[in-house]
Scaffold this motif. Sequence first.
Motif, mmCIF file in Angstrom:
data_model
loop_
_atom_site.group_PDB
_atom_site.id
_atom_site.type_symbol
_atom_site.label_atom_id
_atom_site.label_comp_id
_atom_site.label_asym_id
_atom_site.label_seq_id
_atom_site.Cartn_x
_atom_site.Cartn_y
_atom_site.Cartn_z
ATOM 1 N N THR A 263 30.975 25.767 34.594
ATOM 2 C CA THR A 263 32.175 25.338 35.233
ATOM 3 C C THR A 263 33.133 24.196 34.710
ATOM 4 O OG1 THR A 263 30.909 23.666 36.910
ATOM 5 C CG2 THR A 263 31.331 26.116 37.412
ATOM 6 N N ARG A 264 32.413 23.461 33.605
ATOM 7 C CA ARG A 264 32.890 22.691 32.919
ATOM 8 C C ARG A 264 33.531 21.396 33.856
ATOM 9 N NH1 ARG A 264 37.430 23.953 30.872
ATOM 10 N NH2 ARG A 264 37.642 25.962 31.928
ATOM 11 N N PRO A 265 32.663 20.706 34.496
ATOM 12 C CA PRO A 265 33.265 19.671 35.143
ATOM 13 C C PRO A 265 33.067 18.315 34.294
ATOM 14 C CG PRO A 265 30.992 19.991 35.729
ATOM 15 C CD PRO A 265 31.493 21.113 34.887
ATOM 16 N N ASP A 266 33.839 17.387 34.434
ATOM 17 C CA ASP A 266 34.244 15.911 33.699
ATOM 18 C C ASP A 266 33.163 15.075 34.441
ATOM 19 O OD1 ASP A 266 36.170 16.890 31.846
ATOM 20 O OD2 ASP A 266 37.332 16.603 33.739
ATOM 21 N N LEU A 267 32.737 15.444 35.746
ATOM 22 C CA LEU A 267 32.108 14.482 36.423
ATOM 23 C C LEU A 267 31.167 15.001 37.434
ATOM 24 C CD1 LEU A 267 30.995 11.366 37.145
ATOM 25 C CD2 LEU A 267 32.949 11.390 38.557
ATOM 26 N N VAL A 268 29.973 14.780 37.937
ATOM 27 C CA VAL A 268 29.289 15.613 39.048
ATOM 28 C C VAL A 268 28.876 14.248 39.928
ATOM 29 C CG1 VAL A 268 27.366 16.676 39.753
ATOM 30 C CG2 VAL A 268 28.395 17.133 37.587
ATOM 31 N N VAL A 269 29.429 14.332 41.203
ATOM 32 C CA VAL A 269 28.967 13.259 41.982
ATOM 33 C C VAL A 269 28.095 13.557 43.180
ATOM 34 C CG1 VAL A 269 30.060 11.532 43.656
ATOM 35 C CG2 VAL A 269 31.393 12.357 41.793
ATOM 36 N N TRP A 270 26.919 12.816 43.377
ATOM 37 C CA TRP A 270 25.989 13.303 44.294
ATOM 38 C C TRP A 270 26.412 11.938 45.481
ATOM 39 C CZ3 TRP A 270 20.317 14.026 42.305
ATOM 40 C CH2 TRP A 270 20.156 15.070 41.630
ATOM 41 N N GLY A 271 25.945 12.211 47.014
ATOM 42 C CA GLY A 271 26.212 11.242 48.100
ATOM 43 C C GLY A 271 25.329 10.104 48.017
ATOM 44 N N GLU A 272 25.515 9.419 49.081
ATOM 45 C CA GLU A 272 24.860 8.078 49.367
ATOM 46 C C GLU A 272 23.343 8.494 49.354
ATOM 47 O OE1 GLU A 272 24.751 4.512 52.394
ATOM 48 O OE2 GLU A 272 25.816 6.352 52.933
ATOM 49 N N SER A 273 22.367 7.428 49.021
ATOM 50 C CA SER A 273 20.930 7.767 49.072
ATOM 51 C C SER A 273 20.678 9.215 48.770
ATOM 52 C CB SER A 273 20.712 7.729 50.390
ATOM 53 O OG SER A 273 21.101 6.366 51.232
ATOM 54 N N SER A 274 21.339 9.612 47.602
ATOM 55 C CA SER A 274 20.711 11.046 46.909
ATOM 56 C C SER A 274 19.623 10.794 46.097
ATOM 57 C CB SER A 274 21.772 11.422 46.187
ATOM 58 O OG SER A 274 22.496 10.550 45.119
ATOM 59 N N ALA A 298 28.164 16.915 31.583
ATOM 60 C CA ALA A 298 29.164 15.848 32.499
ATOM 61 C C ALA A 298 28.038 14.916 32.979
ATOM 62 C CB ALA A 298 29.848 16.294 33.355
ATOM 63 N N PRO A 299 28.445 13.580 33.021
ATOM 64 C CA PRO A 299 27.503 12.557 33.575
ATOM 65 C C PRO A 299 27.552 12.778 35.024
ATOM 66 C CG PRO A 299 29.800 11.633 33.046
ATOM 67 C CD PRO A 299 29.746 13.037 32.496
ATOM 68 N N LEU A 300 26.530 12.284 35.748
ATOM 69 C CA LEU A 300 26.155 12.300 37.070
ATOM 70 C C LEU A 300 26.191 10.935 37.566
ATOM 71 C CD1 LEU A 300 24.752 15.155 36.168
ATOM 72 C CD2 LEU A 300 23.115 14.794 37.769
ATOM 73 N N LEU A 301 26.959 10.797 38.585
ATOM 74 C CA LEU A 301 27.299 9.746 39.545
ATOM 75 C C LEU A 301 26.132 10.032 40.694
ATOM 76 C CD1 LEU A 301 28.237 6.917 39.588
ATOM 77 C CD2 LEU A 301 29.919 7.732 41.198
ATOM 78 N N VAL A 302 25.008 9.213 40.574
ATOM 79 C CA VAL A 302 24.072 9.401 41.958
ATOM 80 C C VAL A 302 24.057 8.053 42.590
ATOM 81 C CG1 VAL A 302 22.902 11.023 40.397
ATOM 82 C CG2 VAL A 302 21.968 8.407 40.326
#
Length: 528
Positions: A263-274, A298-302
Amino acid sequence: MVAELSGRTGHGARGGHRGRTRWWRAAGAVAAGALPCLAFPAPALWWLAYVALVPWMLLLRTAPTGRRAAWEGWLGGAGFIVAVHHWLLPSLHVFLIPVAALLGLLWIPWALLVRELLGGAPAPGRAAAALVLVPAGWLLSELVRSWQGLGGPWGLLGASQWQVPAALRLASVGGVWLVSLLVVAVNCAVVLAVAAPGARRVAVAAVAGGAVLTGAVWLWLPRPAPAGGLRVAVVQPGPMEGADSADQRFAAQERLTADLEGTRPDLVVWGESSVGADLAARPDLSRRLAELAARVGAPLLVNVDARRSDRPGIYKSSVLVGPQGPTGDRYDKMRLVPFGEYVPARSVLGWATSVGKAAGEDRMRGAGPVIMNLPDGVRIGPLVCFETAFPDMSRHLAGEGAGVLVAQSSTSTFQHSWAPAQHASLAALRAAETGRPVVHATLTGVSAVFGPSGERIGGALPTSASTAAVYEVPLARGTTPFVRFGNWPGAASVAALALYCAVRGARAVRVAGSAPEPSAPPARTARG
């Protein structure tokens, strides 16, 4: 004898009537104060906000004494707090009542202003003053309770207008504070039109002037200038139960993220306390996250909710993970939820842990905000959960150069209440205020994305959904007046109230100085 008994009986009847009236007025104050809660999500009757204060204000303006107005202002304020925060009852239980009673005190000055400026038959000058000072008095209560030590700015009246484009434009000028002033001013004008026929022209002129001002802002204020876009994937694992829920959640997020391949995302975001363990102490989790980042490109923001290995205490931290592992970009949550993440004055209020679901151990606070850099040069400003309620935090991040604000949240404790929808709606206001898109990613919904003008991008992920979605997030450049000048409506309101108090004080001194000296009592003649 008969006359004396008749007089006493009449006095008792009048006293009983007054007593019943007092109780009915008190109950009416609580109900009237609670009414504005319907303007917020989930009911989201946004239009109601413009008349929701009218019953309360009509009650206050007819209070027979200032003490009665103060009492009914306190009761109404407590009713408002309980109604807007009623979803906290499963966690705080009866503790919500004393909290509401404490915060309800903040509406006493406003109630006294309503009685003094709107009571009786106000002349045009007093009516005009009311249209300025009554909204300022309401905003003063919002400003004080927005202090984190008193719970933070949840349920600000202007926040009920999160889906009204004209209100969002005003928010870009003066933040949610300016919207609150406008909403209260309209309520004040309605009261004048209904209860003070002599002031109707002033009320109509005020409403017309407000409409013209809003239209001028709409036409004059430039919209955020487009500056490209960012593909952001939001991963929402859904509810997890059981002792191993943290492991289940991680596995679910891992699976959903892997499905984003291609899907070629630029950023993947997970929720709080993931992530429920410190990545430095769990290299296996770091490795799995790095592999996911490499797989989706893409980088992950966990968000790590765990006891740290490099310092004492439990932190909630936004951590950016790339194909090589954690990048070193880390933000520790600064503003914690009272009782949920720490207990204020624990030595005194620690008993709350035995009554509700208060934090058994205080989490630690971060040192300051952080701007993170993505590989493509876009800068993101992370916020964690409750922090999206604070306009000053998003304003600071935008001022420091964040191109996207990313909020990682979890309202799973309040899954079947109004809380998830209320929380998601705050992201629209923060976007409009800053002229920056806001990504609101949660564990169990509502997850949503809003563009630089506060408009919704794509569909929201409802509660209980277990899915991942990719959003085309428009970027913008430029600076909004709110980012540039901050909370000037609050400063102007405080100045107006201070000037009013100074004028009233000077007038009282002048009247006291011009009062005639009391005549001496006649001399008493001694008697033998």
